[in-house]
Design an enzyme around this catalytic site. Structure first.
Site, PDB file in Angstrom:
ATOM      1  N   LEU A  21       0.701  -1.232  -0.015  1.00 53.42           N
ATOM      2  CA  LEU A  21       0.082   0.129  -0.048  1.00 53.42           C
ATOM      3  C   LEU A  21       0.855   1.147   0.082  1.00 53.42           C
ATOM      4  CD1 LEU A  21      -2.525  -1.105   2.797  1.00 53.42           C
ATOM      5  CD2 LEU A  21      -2.800  -1.233   0.399  1.00 53.42           C
ATOM      6  N   THR A  67      10.822  -4.232   2.253  1.00 53.69           N
ATOM      7  CA  THR A  67       9.798  -4.989   3.224  1.00 53.69           C
ATOM      8  C   THR A  67      10.359  -6.433   2.639  1.00 53.69           C
ATOM      9  OG1 THR A  67       7.471  -5.326   3.440  1.00 53.69           O
ATOM     10  CG2 THR A  67       8.281  -5.308   1.287  1.00 53.69           C
ATOM     11  N   LYS A  71      14.666  -7.264   4.857  1.00 49.73           N
ATOM     12  CA  LYS A  71      14.690  -6.247   5.775  1.00 49.73           C
ATOM     13  C   LYS A  71      16.120  -6.462   6.560  1.00 49.73           C
ATOM     14  CE  LYS A  71      10.243  -4.775   7.152  1.00 49.73           C
ATOM     15  NZ  LYS A  71       9.360  -4.321   8.074  1.00 49.73           N
ATOM     16  N   GLY A 135      10.613  -9.924  13.348  1.00 45.96           N
ATOM     17  CA  GLY A 135      11.175  -8.670  12.975  1.00 45.96           C
ATOM     18  C   GLY A 135      10.260  -7.775  13.506  1.00 45.96           C
ATOM     19  N   ALA A 136       8.898  -7.862  13.538  1.00 47.67           N
ATOM     20  CA  ALA A 136       8.057  -6.925  13.778  1.00 47.67           C
ATOM     21  C   ALA A 136       8.327  -6.535  15.406  1.00 47.67           C
ATOM     22  CB  ALA A 136       6.535  -7.109  13.613  1.00 47.67           C
ATOM     23  N   THR A 158       7.048 -20.000  20.132  1.00 44.20           N
ATOM     24  CA  THR A 158       8.461 -20.739  20.340  1.00 44.20           C
ATOM     25  C   THR A 158       9.055 -19.985  21.292  1.00 44.20           C
ATOM     26  OG1 THR A 158       8.318 -20.964  17.879  1.00 44.20           O
ATOM     27  CG2 THR A 158      10.264 -21.620  19.075  1.00 44.20           C
ATOM     28  N   GLY A 252      -3.195  -2.784  13.067  1.00 44.07           N
ATOM     29  CA  GLY A 252      -1.679  -1.793  12.723  1.00 44.07           C
ATOM     30  C   GLY A 252      -1.820  -1.009  11.621  1.00 44.07           C
TER      31      GLY A 252
HETATM   32  P1  NAP Z   1       8.066 -12.783  11.209  1.00 44.56           P
HETATM   33  O1  NAP Z   1       9.447 -12.332  11.554  1.00 44.56           O
HETATM   34  O2  NAP Z   1       7.834 -13.868  10.264  1.00 44.56           O
HETATM   35  O3  NAP Z   1       7.580 -13.420  12.979  1.00 44.56           O
HETATM   36  C1  NAP Z   1       6.291 -14.057  12.865  1.00 44.56           C
HETATM   37  C2  NAP Z   1       5.903 -14.169  14.225  1.00 44.56           C
HETATM   38  O4  NAP Z   1       4.450 -14.703  14.539  1.00 44.56           O
HETATM   39  C3  NAP Z   1       6.732 -15.318  15.114  1.00 44.56           C
HETATM   40  O5  NAP Z   1       6.948 -14.685  16.290  1.00 44.56           O
HETATM   41  C4  NAP Z   1       5.855 -16.317  15.079  1.00 44.56           C
HETATM   42  O6  NAP Z   1       6.125 -17.274  16.340  1.00 44.56           O
HETATM   43  C5  NAP Z   1       4.486 -15.831  15.263  1.00 44.56           C
HETATM   44  N1  NAP Z   1       3.425 -16.534  14.796  1.00 44.56           N
HETATM   45  C6  NAP Z   1       3.044 -16.973  13.412  1.00 44.56           C
HETATM   46  N2  NAP Z   1       1.913 -17.796  13.383  1.00 44.56           N
HETATM   47  C7  NAP Z   1       1.615 -17.859  14.681  1.00 44.56           C
HETATM   48  C8  NAP Z   1       0.406 -18.358  15.302  1.00 44.56           C
HETATM   49  N3  NAP Z   1      -0.618 -19.151  14.275  1.00 44.56           N
HETATM   50  N4  NAP Z   1       0.170 -18.141  16.476  1.00 44.56           N
HETATM   51  C9  NAP Z   1       0.928 -17.700  17.442  1.00 44.56           C
HETATM   52  N5  NAP Z   1       2.089 -17.136  16.838  1.00 44.56           N
HETATM   53  C10 NAP Z   1       2.352 -16.886  15.393  1.00 44.56           C
HETATM   54  O7  NAP Z   1       6.975 -11.643  10.843  1.00 44.56           O
HETATM   55  P2  NAP Z   1       7.048 -10.229  11.300  1.00 44.56           P
HETATM   56  O8  NAP Z   1       7.548  -9.568  10.005  1.00 44.56           O
HETATM   57  O9  NAP Z   1       7.440  -9.951  12.649  1.00 44.56           O
HETATM   58  O10 NAP Z   1       5.780  -9.781  11.261  1.00 44.56           O
HETATM   59  C11 NAP Z   1       4.373 -10.131  12.233  1.00 44.56           C
HETATM   60  C12 NAP Z   1       3.368  -9.489  12.023  1.00 44.56           C
HETATM   61  O11 NAP Z   1       3.410  -8.150  11.971  1.00 44.56           O
HETATM   62  C13 NAP Z   1       2.564  -9.832  10.431  1.00 44.56           C
HETATM   63  O12 NAP Z   1       1.213  -9.924  10.490  1.00 44.56           O
HETATM   64  C14 NAP Z   1       2.901  -8.294   9.877  1.00 44.56           C
HETATM   65  O13 NAP Z   1       2.033  -7.962   8.787  1.00 44.56           O
HETATM   66  C15 NAP Z   1       2.622  -7.422  11.018  1.00 44.56           C
HETATM   67  N6  NAP Z   1       3.391  -6.069  10.737  1.00 44.56           N
HETATM   68  C16 NAP Z   1       2.778  -5.215  10.529  1.00 44.56           C
HETATM   69  C17 NAP Z   1       3.423  -3.685  10.467  1.00 44.56           C
HETATM   70  C18 NAP Z   1       2.606  -2.613  10.457  1.00 44.56           C
HETATM   71  O14 NAP Z   1       3.066  -1.434   9.700  1.00 44.56           O
HETATM   72  N7  NAP Z   1       1.374  -2.448  10.989  1.00 44.56           N
HETATM   73  C19 NAP Z   1       4.818  -3.779  10.274  1.00 44.56           C
HETATM   74  C20 NAP Z   1       5.656  -5.105  10.362  1.00 44.56           C
HETATM   75  C21 NAP Z   1       4.817  -5.942  10.337  1.00 44.56           C
HETATM   76  P3  NAP Z   1       7.294 -18.519  16.002  1.00 44.56           P
HETATM   77  O15 NAP Z   1       8.467 -17.648  16.405  1.00 44.56           O
HETATM   78  O16 NAP Z   1       6.695 -19.411  17.194  1.00 44.56           O
HETATM   79  O17 NAP Z   1       7.291 -18.954  14.665  1.00 44.56           O
END
Ligand code: NAP
Length: 285
Positions: A21, A67, A71, A135-136, A158, A252
């Site tokens: 977006l 993105t 990153k 990462g977030a 985890t 978010g």
């Molecule tokens: P990431 O690095 O892949 O990390 C994913 C995290 O989610 C890990 O802690 C993982 O746990 C957990 N997870 C995945 N599936 C799960 C489930 N079913 N139940 C519980 N925990 C679960 O991803 P990320 O980049 O941090 O992004 C995470 C979220 O934040 C995404 O939805 C992304 O769209 C959102 N985000 C939003 C913004 C914004 O501007 N609003 C910015 C960045 C990210 P494990 O370690 O156990 O696998």
């Protein structure tokens, strides 16, 4: 928008990138301020990252957002890094300063500006309950630490990943109390959530087809707010659950907005037209 031979180029590197977006938001902002700039999406394969970085310099691209999945890998490619990039090990914004590529992480101030705006939340001396350890989550933890938080509870599916984050951030912020917890430790979950001043979901749970979290939100104390980084769907299962209980809760999109606002201001050194950017983003939903 009049594109000509002197138009400044900005964009986003991702893989995939077609869902982003950010072009909507930034092109609206350039238009609003009458700047001769354009913002494009670039789908970059992980194996092509170095040549894409060279192209930034060769083509004199002025600024790039980064993105998933670039990153972390991008950090090694840059000439200068700002503190939030060093703290999180991730970059989401690059500014081309006369051929030197400087890395920023505007997710860090972006999330803090979002929760300030949504809930008037100031992290100083508070306790934050943060779900996720990817990462977030690193951006949220860094923002909370920079803002003077007292205690952070990192909760993850985890647990070992939460412990890794605790070790990394404890080194940098020895005065912050870090606790870690597994998502299925329901007894401790209840007691720690009830002591927290804010609950932030920075895991992917509840995004698209990923099953939502099952949190004991009914034990939340006072009027501690719930912020969900997930913004697809706009009204996430967590936000719905929290609002049903009468809690303040937001998804978010506001973080997405403010990370973009911060990037725009770094690139242009002008005040971003926040309301136009918000309208572009929220009308797209
Ligand atoms: P990431 O690095 O892949 O990390 C994913 C995290 O989610 C890990 O802690 C993982 O746990 C957990 N997870 C995945 N599936 C799960 C489930 N079913 N139940 C519980 N925990 C679960 O991803 P990320 O980049 O941090 O992004 C995470 C979220 O934040 C995404 O939805 C992304 O769209 C959102 N985000 C939003 C913004 C914004 O501007 N609003 C910015 C960045 C990210 P494990 O370690 O156990 O696998």
């Amino acid at each position: 928008m009049d594109i000509n031979a002197t138009t400044n180029i900005y964009g986003i590197f991702g893989h995939p990138v077609s869902h982003s977006l950010s072009p909507l938001m930034h092109n609206r902002a350039f238009d609003e301020l009458g700047l001769n700039c354009v913002y494009l999406g670039f789908d970059i394969n992980p194996g092509e990252l170095s040549s894409a970085v060279s192209a930034i310099k060769t083509l004199n691209v002025k600024g790039i957002n980064i993105t998933i999945p670039h990153k972390e890998a991008m950090v090694k490619q840059l000439d200068d890094l700002t503190e939030p990039v060093i703290l999180t090990g991730a970059v989401n914004t690059i500014k081309n300063e006369n051929g030197r590529l400087v890395g920023y992480n505007t997710d860090v101030p972006g999330v803090m500006r979002a929760i300030k705006e949504e809930f008037n939340f100031d992290p100083q001396f508070k306790t934050a309950f943060i779900i996720g350890a990817g990462g977030a989550s690193r951006a949220v933890i860094a923002g909370m630490c920079l803002g003077g938080i007292r205690q952070i509870v990192i909760v993850n599916r985890t647990k070992s990943k939460a412990e890794l984050l605790k070790t990394q951030f404890n080194d940098q912020y020895p005065n912050v109390i870090f606790k870690t917890l597994s998502l299925d430790d329901s007894k401790k979950l209840k007691s720690l959530i009830s002591e927290s001043d804010i609950i932030v979901n920075s895991s992917s749970a509840g995004m698209g087809d990923i099953p939502p979290l099952d949190l004991p939100l009914e034990t939340i104390a006072n009027d501690s707010p719930v912020y969900d980084l997930v913004y697809k769907p706009t009204l996430t299962p967590l936000v719905k659950q929290a609002r049903k209980l009468g809690l303040k809760a937001e998804s978010g999109l506001s973080m997405l907005l403010y990370q973009g606002v911060e990037a725009f201001e770094i690139w242009t050194e002008k005040k971003a037209p926040v309301e136009s950017m918000r309208e572009a983003l929220f009308n797209s939903q």
